[in-house]
Design a protein around this motif. Structure first.
Motif, PDB file in Angstrom:
ATOM      1  N   PRO A 191       0.829  -1.209   0.000  1.00 27.82           N
ATOM      2  CA  PRO A 191       0.000   0.000   0.000  1.00 27.82           C
ATOM      3  C   PRO A 191       0.866   1.263   0.000  1.00 27.82           C
ATOM      4  O   PRO A 191       2.093   1.176   0.123  1.00 27.82           O
ATOM      5  N   TRP A 192       0.224   2.410  -0.097  1.00 28.06           N
ATOM      6  CA  TRP A 192       0.956   3.667  -0.262  1.00 28.06           C
ATOM      7  C   TRP A 192       1.915   3.954   0.891  1.00 28.06           C
ATOM      8  O   TRP A 192       2.927   4.632   0.718  1.00 28.06           O
ATOM      9  N   THR A 193       1.619   3.392   2.052  1.00 23.46           N
ATOM     10  CA  THR A 193       2.476   3.649   3.215  1.00 23.46           C
ATOM     11  C   THR A 193       3.889   3.094   3.011  1.00 23.46           C
ATOM     12  O   THR A 193       4.830   3.582   3.650  1.00 23.46           O
ATOM     13  N   THR A 194       4.044   2.090   2.150  1.00 19.76           N
ATOM     14  CA  THR A 194       5.386   1.549   1.915  1.00 19.76           C
ATOM     15  C   THR A 194       6.302   2.611   1.306  1.00 19.76           C
ATOM     16  O   THR A 194       7.495   2.658   1.603  1.00 19.76           O
ATOM     17  N   GLN A 195       5.747   3.472   0.447  1.00 22.63           N
ATOM     18  CA  GLN A 195       6.558   4.532  -0.137  1.00 22.63           C
ATOM     19  C   GLN A 195       6.966   5.557   0.914  1.00 22.63           C
ATOM     20  O   GLN A 195       8.096   6.048   0.911  1.00 22.63           O
ATOM     21  N   LEU A 196       6.061   5.864   1.826  1.00 18.72           N
ATOM     22  CA  LEU A 196       6.376   6.794   2.908  1.00 18.72           C
ATOM     23  C   LEU A 196       7.480   6.223   3.791  1.00 18.72           C
ATOM     24  O   LEU A 196       8.435   6.916   4.146  1.00 18.72           O
ATOM     25  N   ILE A 197       7.360   4.936   4.122  1.00 21.51           N
ATOM     26  CA  ILE A 197       8.362   4.290   4.977  1.00 21.51           C
ATOM     27  C   ILE A 197       9.723   4.280   4.290  1.00 21.51           C
ATOM     28  O   ILE A 197      10.748   4.592   4.907  1.00 21.51           O
ATOM     29  N   CYS A 198       9.740   3.934   2.978  1.00 20.50           N
ATOM     30  CA  CYS A 198      11.003   3.916   2.244  1.00 20.50           C
ATOM     31  C   CYS A 198      11.590   5.316   2.137  1.00 20.50           C
ATOM     32  O   CYS A 198      12.815   5.499   2.164  1.00 20.50           O
ATOM     33  N   GLY A 199      10.715   6.324   2.023  1.00 19.34           N
ATOM     34  CA  GLY A 199      11.181   7.695   1.869  1.00 19.34           C
ATOM     35  C   GLY A 199      11.898   8.229   3.092  1.00 19.34           C
ATOM     36  O   GLY A 199      12.790   9.074   2.977  1.00 19.34           O
ATOM     37  N   VAL A 200      11.516   7.756   4.266  1.00 18.28           N
ATOM     38  CA  VAL A 200      12.122   8.285   5.502  1.00 18.28           C
ATOM     39  C   VAL A 200      13.005   7.258   6.203  1.00 18.28           C
ATOM     40  O   VAL A 200      13.442   7.486   7.324  1.00 18.28           O
ATOM     41  N   ARG A 201      13.304   6.160   5.542  1.00 23.25           N
ATOM     42  CA  ARG A 201      13.984   5.044   6.219  1.00 23.25           C
ATOM     43  C   ARG A 201      15.364   5.405   6.761  1.00 23.25           C
ATOM     44  O   ARG A 201      15.831   4.816   7.744  1.00 23.25           O
ATOM     45  N   ASP A 202      16.062   6.350   6.108  1.00 22.71           N
ATOM     46  CA  ASP A 202      17.426   6.660   6.529  1.00 22.71           C
ATOM     47  C   ASP A 202      17.522   7.903   7.412  1.00 22.71           C
ATOM     48  O   ASP A 202      18.618   8.304   7.795  1.00 22.71           O
ATOM     49  N   TRP A 203      16.399   8.520   7.713  1.00 23.39           N
ATOM     50  CA  TRP A 203      16.435   9.744   8.517  1.00 23.39           C
ATOM     51  C   TRP A 203      16.799   9.471   9.971  1.00 23.39           C
ATOM     52  O   TRP A 203      17.633  10.146  10.541  1.00 23.39           O
ATOM     53  N   PHE A 204      16.122   8.508  10.561  1.00 26.62           N
ATOM     54  CA  PHE A 204      16.328   8.195  11.973  1.00 26.62           C
ATOM     55  C   PHE A 204      16.475   6.676  12.118  1.00 26.62           C
ATOM     56  O   PHE A 204      15.540   5.981  12.529  1.00 26.62           O
ATOM     57  N   PRO A 205      17.639   6.101  11.772  1.00 24.79           N
ATOM     58  CA  PRO A 205      17.787   4.640  11.727  1.00 24.79           C
ATOM     59  C   PRO A 205      17.523   3.934  13.049  1.00 24.79           C
ATOM     60  O   PRO A 205      16.899   2.871  13.075  1.00 24.79           O
ATOM     61  N   ALA A 206      17.967   4.506  14.159  1.00 26.47           N
ATOM     62  CA  ALA A 206      17.742   3.847  15.456  1.00 26.47           C
ATOM     63  C   ALA A 206      16.259   3.803  15.791  1.00 26.47           C
ATOM     64  O   ALA A 206      15.727   2.773  16.229  1.00 26.47           O
ATOM     65  N   GLN A 207      15.574   4.941  15.577  1.00 26.82           N
ATOM     66  CA  GLN A 207      14.134   4.992  15.846  1.00 26.82           C
ATOM     67  C   GLN A 207      13.360   4.082  14.881  1.00 26.82           C
ATOM     68  O   GLN A 207      12.401   3.428  15.256  1.00 26.82           O
ATOM     69  N   ARG A 208      13.815   4.043  13.620  1.00 26.09           N
ATOM     70  CA  ARG A 208      13.180   3.174  12.628  1.00 26.09           C
ATOM     71  C   ARG A 208      13.231   1.713  13.072  1.00 26.09           C
ATOM     72  O   ARG A 208      12.224   0.998  13.044  1.00 26.09           O
ATOM     73  N   ASP A 209      14.416   1.260  13.488  1.00 28.08           N
ATOM     74  CA  ASP A 209      14.557  -0.133  13.892  1.00 28.08           C
ATOM     75  C   ASP A 209      13.771  -0.426  15.169  1.00 28.08           C
ATOM     76  O   ASP A 209      13.233  -1.529  15.340  1.00 28.08           O
ATOM     77  N   TRP A 210      13.691   0.540  16.068  1.00 28.67           N
ATOM     78  CA  TRP A 210      12.895   0.339  17.284  1.00 28.67           C
ATOM     79  C   TRP A 210      11.426   0.148  16.925  1.00 28.67           C
ATOM     80  O   TRP A 210      10.749  -0.743  17.462  1.00 28.67           O
ATOM     81  N   ILE A 211      10.924   0.976  16.005  1.00 28.32           N
ATOM     82  CA  ILE A 211       9.522   0.857  15.572  1.00 28.32           C
ATOM     83  C   ILE A 211       9.287  -0.498  14.912  1.00 28.32           C
ATOM     84  O   ILE A 211       8.268  -1.154  15.150  1.00 28.32           O
ATOM     85  N   LEU A 212      10.242  -0.939  14.095  1.00 31.06           N
ATOM     86  CA  LEU A 212      10.116  -2.246  13.446  1.00 31.06           C
ATOM     87  C   LEU A 212      10.017  -3.363  14.478  1.00 31.06           C
ATOM     88  O   LEU A 212       9.126  -4.218  14.417  1.00 31.06           O
ATOM     89  N   ARG A 213      10.943  -3.359  15.429  1.00 32.77           N
ATOM     90  CA  ARG A 213      10.938  -4.418  16.440  1.00 32.77           C
ATOM     91  C   ARG A 213       9.670  -4.384  17.282  1.00 32.77           C
ATOM     92  O   ARG A 213       9.137  -5.426  17.683  1.00 32.77           O
ATOM     93  N   ASP A 214       9.164  -3.174  17.527  1.00 30.79           N
ATOM     94  CA  ASP A 214       7.979  -3.029  18.365  1.00 30.79           C
ATOM     95  C   ASP A 214       6.707  -3.510  17.667  1.00 30.79           C
ATOM     96  O   ASP A 214       5.696  -3.749  18.329  1.00 30.79           O
ATOM     97  N   SER A 215       6.759  -3.678  16.354  1.00 31.02           N
ATOM     98  CA  SER A 215       5.571  -4.128  15.627  1.00 31.02           C
ATOM     99  C   SER A 215       5.442  -5.652  15.615  1.00 31.02           C
ATOM    100  O   SER A 215       4.534  -6.197  14.999  1.00 31.02           O
ATOM    101  N   TYR A 216       6.369  -6.332  16.293  1.00 39.27           N
ATOM    102  CA  TYR A 216       6.342  -7.794  16.368  1.00 39.27           C
ATOM    103  C   TYR A 216       6.041  -8.234  17.796  1.00 39.27           C
ATOM    104  O   TYR A 216       6.505  -7.611  18.760  1.00 39.27           O
ATOM    105  N   ASN A 217       5.283  -9.300  17.913  1.00 39.35           N
ATOM    106  CA  ASN A 217       5.050  -9.929  19.212  1.00 39.35           C
ATOM    107  C   ASN A 217       6.127 -10.989  19.411  1.00 39.35           C
ATOM    108  O   ASN A 217       6.082 -12.072  18.815  1.00 39.35           O
ATOM    109  N   TYR A 218       7.115 -10.703  20.226  1.00 40.73           N
ATOM    110  CA  TYR A 218       8.196 -11.660  20.434  1.00 40.73           C
ATOM    111  C   TYR A 218       8.690 -11.566  21.872  1.00 40.73           C
ATOM    112  O   TYR A 218       8.976 -10.491  22.372  1.00 40.73           O
ATOM    113  N   THR A 219       8.771 -12.726  22.500  1.00 40.11           N
ATOM    114  CA  THR A 219       9.313 -12.804  23.864  1.00 40.11           C
ATOM    115  C   THR A 219      10.330 -13.929  23.919  1.00 40.11           C
ATOM    116  O   THR A 219      10.147 -14.979  23.301  1.00 40.11           O
ATOM    117  N   THR A 220      11.425 -13.735  24.640  1.00 42.19           N
ATOM    118  CA  THR A 220      12.432 -14.781  24.772  1.00 42.19           C
ATOM    119  C   THR A 220      11.939 -15.811  25.776  1.00 42.19           C
ATOM    120  O   THR A 220      11.197 -15.499  26.696  1.00 42.19           O
TER     121      THR A 220
END
Length: 288
Positions: free
Chosen positions: A258-287
């Motif tokens: 969907p259109w949001t993929t273009q938005l995500i790709c457009g800003v992917r390199d602006w804030f890499p640490a925050q980007r990766d935190w958001i990515l990890r937070d979108s998954y349900n994962y527990t050790t």
């Protein structure tokens, strides 16, 4: 305050580019009689693309591993209006099949206007477990076979001034958890076909290459893998397929759905640490 202004300005530019790129310049008649080779056509997005091409009156060669499913899709395509619909059952894990497929399509259609590379091999949705053998197999299916099909079809596509349409993924632009080898194959596709596009222009060969960057789509396979793990709504496969068909027909360099993929790709390199935190937070994962 100044940082905020720059951020808002950047977002405004990205949104403007998204809106501009989503103008609909598609002409349905352009696909009437078009000669299309479509891989991964037995289910999911590939099946839906086959039906869209059929409604526009294209001539189709469909391929996937499962012959019975392919036969059903081909029969429905004929009912929907395809001028021709034949199929070729092939396993892309077998290197010779890629060239055989291209020759089959050329013999049955008398040429090619579109080659749509949509096939993928099965891969588990889990963290990397060290299975190098599976990595080799998946690279053959997802990447090497696509390069081989495109290479075999390129001389004819150059004659017809045709198009290569490559189905990629947001995981081919941004490295995501649970998809290490799948992501690697999609990054490989992105790198190869972006390079090939430049080489074709330099050689003055009029073959367009459309890269399609997809987010989570509501195919049965994707939903089964991500259920209970990914906190994200899936987009409809039929609409994704139509966006791809239109993008290829208008010779777009990129399609985002969907259109949001273009938005995500457009800003992917602006804030890499925050980007990766958001990515990890979108998954349900527990050790354990």
């Amino acid at each position: 305050m100044r940082v905020m202004r720059w951020l808002l300005c950047g977002l405004a530019i990205v949104v403007g580019l998204v809106a501009f790129s989503w103008r609909d310049t598609f002409e349905p008649d352009s696909l009437s009689g078009a000669r299309v080779l479509l891989t991964g056509a037995s289910t999911g997005i590939g099946e839906q693309m086959a039906y869209h091409y059929a409604r526009f009156g294209a001539q189709l060669v469909l391929t996937a591993r499962r012959e019975a499913e392919l036969q059903k899709v081909a029969q429905r395509c004929l009912k929907l209006g395809a001028k021709k619909a034949v199929y070729y059952a092939a396993d892309m894990a077998s290197p010779p099949e890629s060239e055989k497929l291209a020759h089959f399509a050329l013999q049955n259609l008398g040429g090619l206007d579109y080659v749509v590379l949509n096939h993928i091999g099965w891969t588990p949705f889990r963290m990397w477990d060290g299975d190098v053998d599976h990595a080799r197999w998946l690279m053959q299916v997802n990447f090497i076979s696509s390069v081989a099909i495109a290479s075999a079809a390129l001389p004819d596509l150059a004659k017809s001034k045709g198009s290569l349409i490559v189905i990629s993924s947001l995981a081919g632009r941004i490295a995501m958890p649970f998809t290490s080898i799948y992501s690697a194959t999609k990054f490989a596709l992105e790198g190869f076909f972006a390079s090939l596009r430049n080489e074709l222009v330099m050689q003055k060969k009029d073959v367009s290459i459309t890269m399609c960057v997809l987010g989570l789509i509501d195919t049965e396979s994707a939903l089964n893998k991500t259920k209970g793990i990914v906190n994200q709504e899936a987009a409809p496969a039929s609409e994704a397929a139509l966006a791809i068909v239109k993008g290829g027909a208008t010779r777009a360099m990129e399609v985002f759905y969907p259109w949001t993929t273009q938005l995500i790709c457009g800003v992917r390199d602006w804030f890499p640490a925050q980007r990766d935190w958001i990515l990890r937070d979108s998954y349900n994962y527990t050790t354990n």
